[in-house]
Enzyme design. Sequence first.
Site, PDB file in Angstrom:
ATOM      1  N   GLY A  25     128.194  29.071  65.363  1.00 26.92           N
ATOM      2  CA  GLY A  25     128.928  30.186  65.976  1.00 26.92           C
ATOM      3  C   GLY A  25     129.056  29.975  67.472  1.00 26.92           C
ATOM      4  CB  ALA A  26     129.034  26.891  69.494  1.00 28.87           C
ATOM      5  CB  SER A  28     132.668  33.886  69.646  1.00 30.41           C
ATOM      6  OG  SER A  28     132.724  35.234  69.979  1.00 30.41           O
ATOM      7  N   GLY A  31     126.669  32.487  71.273  1.00 29.94           N
ATOM      8  CA  GLY A  31     126.621  31.050  70.996  1.00 29.94           C
ATOM      9  C   GLY A  31     127.294  30.259  72.099  1.00 29.94           C
ATOM     10  CB  THR A 125     127.833  34.917  56.932  1.00 31.25           C
ATOM     11  OG1 THR A 125     128.950  35.158  56.095  1.00 31.25           O
ATOM     12  CG2 THR A 125     128.259  34.235  58.219  1.00 31.25           C
ATOM     13  CE1 TYR A 174     127.626  45.007  51.508  1.00 30.44           C
ATOM     14  CE2 TYR A 174     129.544  46.181  52.354  1.00 30.44           C
ATOM     15  CZ  TYR A 174     128.588  45.191  52.486  1.00 30.44           C
ATOM     16  OH  TYR A 174     128.593  44.384  53.591  1.00 30.44           O
TER      17      TYR A 174
END
Length: 310
Positions: A25-26, A28, A31, A125, A174
């Site tokens: 996740g670099a 944004s 990251g 994720t 959920y």
Amino acid sequence: MTERRSAQQVVDGMDLSGKACVITGASSGLGRESARALATAGAHVVAAARNPDALAQTAGWLAAEVPGARISTVPLDLTALSSVRAAAATIGDITPVVHVLMNNAGVMFTPFGRTRDGFEIQIGTNHFGHFELTRLLVPQLAAAAGARVVNLSSGGHVMGDVDFDDPNWEKREYDKFVAYGASKTANILHAYEADRRLREQGIRAYAVHPGTVATSLARYMSRSDFSDLRKLVAASGAARGEPTDGHLDFTTPEHGAATQVWAAVSPELSDRGALYLEDCGISDAVAPYARDEQRAGQLWELSEKLCAAR
Ligand SMILES: NC(=O)c1ccc[n+]([C@@H]2O[C@H](COP(=O)([O-])OP(=O)(O)OC[C@H]3O[C@@H](n4cnc5c(N)ncnc54)[C@H](OP(=O)(O)O)[C@@H]3O)[C@@H](O)[C@H]2O)c1
């Protein structure tokens, strides 16, 4: 109140040349800022993200911000174990040694959905994808003889525990808040168990709460979600005997990234691990279920089993 350190201040005066730091996740937020700080100190930054344009843009931005920076990019979509496995192989080709693995990528409060492998999106994720990536990079981490795994968790882990009978929301209605909490609890349990299982190979692991940071993470939040969240913050403050109006005190990514960079490189953490970190220090603000050794082992075994079956 003491002034918060920035990620750049954490690495001030450090020489990280020769160190390879993988950041998921670099592209944004936290990251990207972590990548900038680590590159400034001379580290080889291996930036992994799912959007090829954003990744290329990030590499360009880093090159402009840190002239001479050593940057590699790797496509990684944590919602597909096939992509995670391909990314691990690519990272292995880029560098035989990984000194820091920063499991930073994440999503929050997403509507119900499933990853390509059938995991619920948030735990798929935030946890299962990172679990598999970490597992596959153990040889490169062990080769560092002193590597660190840094899992981005959140104070929001108090919103939910991992349900071992239904980790992927097949049996319950959920709830996106509880599902995020469960995924962030999983990040802590994973860090604690990784530290226990891998420390003999010189690999130590940490879980980090970065604070409340203005990034794109809130992209799935509605106005009413913000108001529900404020109520939750107020209720948890009241439960701790620390009354608050639920006001969310946002910081910048430059400051928010400080703790994860500190976790990655601070000499103060030498020979220590299985810790929950906040404000560039060790914190005990961990829910009991998130630091339970038996449950950490149980999650590890479940994650191994579920990933191996896909
Ligand atoms: N910001 C906060 O206040 C806060 C508080 C507590 C914890 N955290 C944690 O900090 C971490 C970083 O969040 P952030 O605030 O920097 O958010 P962000 O700005 O939204 O960055 C998240 C990064 O994760 C990537 N990502 C999302 N899904 C992915 C996938 N399937 N595969 C690969 N990459 C994926 C995003 O890529 P795309 O842009 O392409 O989606 C982005 O690069 C998260 O784990 C979050 O839970 C943040």
